[in-house]
Structures are given as C-alpha cells and as structure tokens.
Scaffold this motif. Sequence first.
Motif, short mmCIF file in Angstrom:
data_model
loop_
_atom_site.label_atom_id
_atom_site.label_comp_id
_atom_site.label_asym_id
_atom_site.label_seq_id
_atom_site.Cartn_x
_atom_site.Cartn_y
_atom_site.Cartn_z
N LEU A 1 0.84 -1.20 0.00
CA LEU A 1 0.00 0.00 0.00
C LEU A 1 0.88 1.25 0.00
O LEU A 1 1.02 1.94 1.00
N GLU B 1 1.84 5.10 -1.69
CA GLU B 1 1.00 6.26 -2.03
C GLU B 1 0.27 6.03 -3.35
O GLU B 1 -0.91 6.35 -3.48
N ASN C 1 -0.63 3.30 -4.88
CA ASN C 1 -1.74 2.34 -4.78
C ASN C 1 -2.89 2.90 -3.96
O ASN C 1 -4.06 2.68 -4.29
N LEU C 2 -2.57 3.65 -2.90
CA LEU C 2 -3.65 4.23 -2.08
C LEU C 2 -4.42 5.26 -2.91
O LEU C 2 -5.64 5.30 -2.88
N LYS C 3 -3.67 6.06 -3.71
CA LYS C 3 -4.29 7.11 -4.52
C LYS C 3 -5.28 6.54 -5.53
O LYS C 3 -6.33 7.08 -5.77
N ARG C 4 -4.91 5.42 -6.14
CA ARG C 4 -5.82 4.88 -7.15
C ARG C 4 -6.80 3.87 -6.55
O ARG C 4 -7.44 3.09 -7.25
N GLY C 5 -6.85 3.88 -5.20
CA GLY C 5 -7.86 3.08 -4.51
C GLY C 5 -7.61 1.59 -4.58
O GLY C 5 -8.50 0.78 -4.36
N GLU C 6 -6.34 1.22 -4.88
CA GLU C 6 -6.05 -0.21 -4.98
C GLU C 6 -5.93 -0.81 -3.58
O GLU C 6 -5.20 -0.31 -2.74
N GLN C 7 -6.64 -1.84 -3.33
CA GLN C 7 -6.59 -2.51 -2.03
C GLN C 7 -6.07 -3.92 -2.24
O GLN C 7 -6.10 -4.44 -3.34
N ASP D 1 -6.86 -7.42 -2.22
CA ASP D 1 -8.16 -8.07 -2.19
C ASP D 1 -8.17 -9.30 -1.28
O ASP D 1 -7.12 -9.78 -0.84
#
Length: 248
Positions: free
Chosen positions: A189, A191, A193-199, A201
Amino acid sequence: MRLKDKVAIVTGAAQGIGAAYARGLAREGAAVAIVDILDPNPVAKEIVGNDGKALPLLVDVSDEKQTQEMARKVADTFGHLDILVNNAAVYGTIVRKPFEEITVEEWDRLYAVNVRGIFLCVKAVAPYMKAQQHGKIINVTSSTFFKGNEHFLHYVSSKGAVVAMTRSLARELGNYNINVNAIAPGQTLSEANLKRGEQVDAHSLNIRLLKRRLFPEDLVGTVIYLSSSDSDMMTGQILLVDGGTAFH
Ligand SMILES: NC(=O)c1ccc[n+]([C@@H]2O[C@H](COP(=O)([O-])OP(=O)(O)OC[C@H]3O[C@@H](n4cnc5c(N)ncnc54)[C@H](O)[C@@H]3O)[C@@H](O)[C@H]2O)c1
C-alpha cells in the motif's frame, strides 16, 4: 548506523516505496541522492531536517545523458558512490487492461523506464564502483513475476527482465566485488496504490501466509541488508518480501 559514510542513489525516491528506501538508508548513515522526474526536494529536505545527507536530482532514468550526469554529480558531491537502488518504474500511473488494449506506445514507454532505465543507471555507476572495487546494486522487481498477473502484461514482463538483468549483471560485475541483488515486493500500500484506490483483495490476503497488508516500511530492512556488508557474499539473488505468497 550500518551505512555510515556510504553514498547511495535511490531512483524513483520522490514518493512511495522509493522515498521509504531513501529515508531508511539515510537513517543508517548513508548520504542519499533522491532521483525522480517528480520534485525530489521535499524528501531531500526532510532527510536533511533529520540531520541526514541528501542530494535532490531531477533525472529521467530512461535518458542516458541524464543518468551519466546523475552519477557524475553524486560522485562529485560526496566523493564516491557505493549503493544504487533501481526503484524507479512506470507503476503507479498504469491503467490495468487486457493485453490486446495495451498500445505499442504504452509498451515502449514502460520498457524505456523499467528496463532501459536500470540498464542506463547501472552503466552510469559501474565505472565508479569498478574503480573502487566495491558496490551494491539493488534492483526492484515484483512478486507479480513469480505468479503472473492479468491485465498488466507490459509491467509483469518488465519485472521479469529485472530478474534476468540482476542475474546477468551479477555475473559481469562479480569480478569487481560488486553485488547485484533484487527485492521482489508483494502488493504494497504505497501512495500510488492508495491514490488509485487499490486494495489488497480478499483472495490475495487469503493466500498470503502472513495475514496483513504490506506497507513501504516493511520493505526497507531488506534494502538496508542488501546495501550493507551483512550481504557481502550474496549476489544474483532475488529476495521476495510478500508475506509468504510466492516461492522460488
Ligand atoms: N506498490 C506495490 O504494490 C509494488 C509491488 C512490487 C513492486 N513494486 C515496485 O516498487 C517500486 C515503487 O513502487 P511505488 O508503489 O512506490 O510506485 P510509484 O509509481 O509511486 O513509484 C515509482 C517512482 O518512480 C518514478 N519514476 C517514474 N518514471 C521515472 C523516470 N523516467 N525517471 C525517474 N523516476 C521515474 C515515479 O515518479 C515514482 O516516484 C516500483 O519499481 C514498483 O514497480 C511496487
């Protein structure tokens, strides 16, 4: 202070995982060049504000003139050049899509940075490291190479090239006492990935042996280890830091 008096270059260090590597190396006493196409000044100022040494450099790693200049400036500023962390990549800006929809322009730009960029950075620092008969090169690949990943073909295959370059460069540079290793992070996670909402799964967490998310800080210890004398007899190796997902 395992890296006292060492000099490091971290590419792609203006944000995310690269910034975490730079902070970690500086905490261990290294002077760190913060290299990026984004503004490298905030991270450099933060390191200097914490009594560390940093040199901000705006560099496009896909451009040979700029990478040559980068190595020269770092060596001129700090007197030598001991560590190169090849972290810069086209990653956070990628829009995932089926391989048929990836254009030749997207493919070529990604390879220019993720593959040619590493080639050029190593080419630029090698003369300094060879002359001093030591050096630590740490490439950043990804656990995605070991698993394969859909809708990401150019990226996944570029990280395969990083594995190949790590092994081949280790063979070419061993005679000069230069170590070339790689870290292969799992999904982290950062920046970007957090910015594009990637979690991460549920499936990814389920198959991960250690059941929690990875953060940039989780990767830093491995890069410090590969930069330090603790790893002096290791070269050509790929260290997976993915909570136990892929094996090789
Ligand atoms: N975040 C993850 O889940 C993950 C997992 C495995 C590997 N990685 C790798 O870790 C590294 C950092 O990833 P991140 O999540 O911080 O993503 P990111 O996209 O924020 O980091 C890449 C950095 O490289 C810089 N960069 C891009 N093109 C450049 C160029 N031509 N010249 C110089 N700098 C350039 C970017 O500006 C950025 O600061 C990348 O190599 C990525 O492939 C990330």
